[in-house]
Design a protein around this motif. Structure first.
Motif, mmCIF file in Angstrom:
data_model
loop_
_atom_site.group_PDB
_atom_site.id
_atom_site.type_symbol
_atom_site.label_atom_id
_atom_site.label_comp_id
_atom_site.label_asym_id
_atom_site.label_seq_id
_atom_site.Cartn_x
_atom_site.Cartn_y
_atom_site.Cartn_z
ATOM 1 N N ALA A 1 -2.400 -7.708 2.497
ATOM 2 C CA ALA A 1 -1.003 -7.300 2.665
ATOM 3 C C ALA A 1 -0.425 -6.782 1.349
ATOM 4 O O ALA A 1 0.297 -5.769 1.329
ATOM 5 C CB ALA A 1 -0.174 -8.467 3.184
ATOM 6 N N THR A 2 -0.758 -7.431 0.242
ATOM 7 C CA THR A 2 -0.296 -6.979 -1.071
ATOM 8 C C THR A 2 -0.862 -5.604 -1.405
ATOM 9 O O THR A 2 -0.140 -4.725 -1.898
ATOM 10 C CB THR A 2 -0.694 -7.999 -2.164
ATOM 11 N N MET A 3 -2.158 -5.396 -1.138
ATOM 12 C CA MET A 3 -2.779 -4.105 -1.412
ATOM 13 C C MET A 3 -2.192 -2.996 -0.545
ATOM 14 O O MET A 3 -1.953 -1.885 -1.018
ATOM 15 C CB MET A 3 -4.293 -4.184 -1.218
ATOM 16 N N VAL A 4 -1.944 -3.289 0.727
ATOM 17 C CA VAL A 4 -1.373 -2.293 1.637
ATOM 18 C C VAL A 4 0.046 -1.925 1.186
ATOM 19 O O VAL A 4 0.417 -0.747 1.166
ATOM 20 C CB VAL A 4 -1.398 -2.796 3.093
ATOM 21 N N ALA A 5 0.846 -2.921 0.796
ATOM 22 C CA ALA A 5 2.212 -2.654 0.324
ATOM 23 C C ALA A 5 2.191 -1.798 -0.939
ATOM 24 O O ALA A 5 2.994 -0.863 -1.084
ATOM 25 C CB ALA A 5 2.943 -3.962 0.071
ATOM 26 N N PHE A 6 1.282 -2.098 -1.867
ATOM 27 C CA PHE A 6 1.165 -1.310 -3.091
ATOM 28 C C PHE A 6 0.795 0.136 -2.773
ATOM 29 O O PHE A 6 1.383 1.078 -3.310
ATOM 30 C CB PHE A 6 0.112 -1.922 -4.025
ATOM 31 N N GLU A 7 -0.173 0.313 -1.883
ATOM 32 C CA GLU A 7 -0.615 1.660 -1.531
ATOM 33 C C GLU A 7 0.479 2.435 -0.806
ATOM 34 O O GLU A 7 0.648 3.638 -1.020
ATOM 35 C CB GLU A 7 -1.888 1.600 -0.686
ATOM 36 N N LYS A 8 1.255 1.749 0.046
ATOM 37 C CA LYS A 8 2.386 2.395 0.723
ATOM 38 C C LYS A 8 3.372 2.925 -0.315
ATOM 39 O O LYS A 8 3.810 4.067 -0.247
ATOM 40 C CB LYS A 8 3.079 1.414 1.658
ATOM 41 N N ASP A 9 3.721 2.086 -1.289
ATOM 42 C CA ASP A 9 4.653 2.517 -2.340
ATOM 43 C C ASP A 9 4.094 3.696 -3.120
ATOM 44 O O ASP A 9 4.814 4.646 -3.445
ATOM 45 C CB ASP A 9 4.951 1.365 -3.300
ATOM 46 N N ARG A 10 2.807 3.666 -3.432
ATOM 47 C CA ARG A 10 2.185 4.738 -4.203
ATOM 48 C C ARG A 10 2.191 6.057 -3.417
ATOM 49 O O ARG A 10 2.549 7.111 -3.943
ATOM 50 C CB ARG A 10 0.755 4.374 -4.585
#
Length: 194
Positions: free
Chosen positions: A40-49
């Motif tokens: 979930a943390t990785m997906v949120a980071f990638e969404k922001d990027r």
């Protein structure tokens, strides 16, 4: 008098959806009890990027239309005084090009490297753009907020369109964002043979 009512049209805002699919084995899930949180943390980071790039240079096809994409080729682009050069006079020219009704709520957008280049214009301490460091002023350029977008061009490239600085009122730049996201655990994923 004639009927001078304005023509009002419905704006078209492209809405796109992002998705991610992450497979893991039972063994990995058993060995890493916090795996779901990490994913979930990785997906949120990638969404922001992805959004940070799309909101600046997105094509509008399968992704949002970025501010640079929307402005390119229109009358809103202010060319530098000297080709392939960014100078102090160019910053003032861009500021002057925005009509007063938009400049009142205007703000700046550029890559961090461009702001750093602009800080080097005035070797006397920055009075030309930002004021002295000891003044305790907010992050403002010519009295307006300046924001950093790493997806903007950070260098001046010869023989290229160098769209490195934006000044405008972003109140009509619409970002449609649905609240929240969902993650679903699927216990069994059939293979290619079903």
């Amino acid at each position: 008098v004639s009927d001078d009512s304005p023509t009002i049209a419905q704006p078209s805002i492209p809405i796109v959806k992002g998705s991610a699919f992450v497979q893991s084995t039972y063994e990995i899930a058993a060995d890493a009890p916090t795996l779901a949180n990490e994913i979930a943390t990785m997906v949120a980071f990638e969404k922001d990027r992805l959004e940070s790039v799309a909101f600046v240079t997105g094509s509008g096809s399968g992704e949002p239309t970025g501010i640079i994409t929307a402005l390119t080729g229109g009358s809103s682009v202010v060319a530098s005084i000297t080709t392939d050069t960014l100078a102090l006079a160019d910053v003032y020219a861009l500021d002057a090009a925005l009509p007063a009704r938009f400049a009142a709520g205007g703000s700046w957008l550029a890559h961090r490297a461009i702001y750093n280049k602009m800080r080097q214009f005035d070797t006397g301490g920055g009075n030309g753009l930002w004021g002295q460091l000891g003044d305790g002023r907010k992050a403002e350029l010519l009295g307006r907020p300046d924001y950093v977008a790493e997806a903007m061009d950070g260098t001046i490239t010869a023989l290229s369109d160098n769209l490195v600085l934006v000044f405008g009122d972003f109140s009509n730049f619409v970002i449609a964002d649905r609240a929240g996201a969902s993650m679903r655990f699927v216990a069994e994923i059939p293979g290619a043979n079903g």
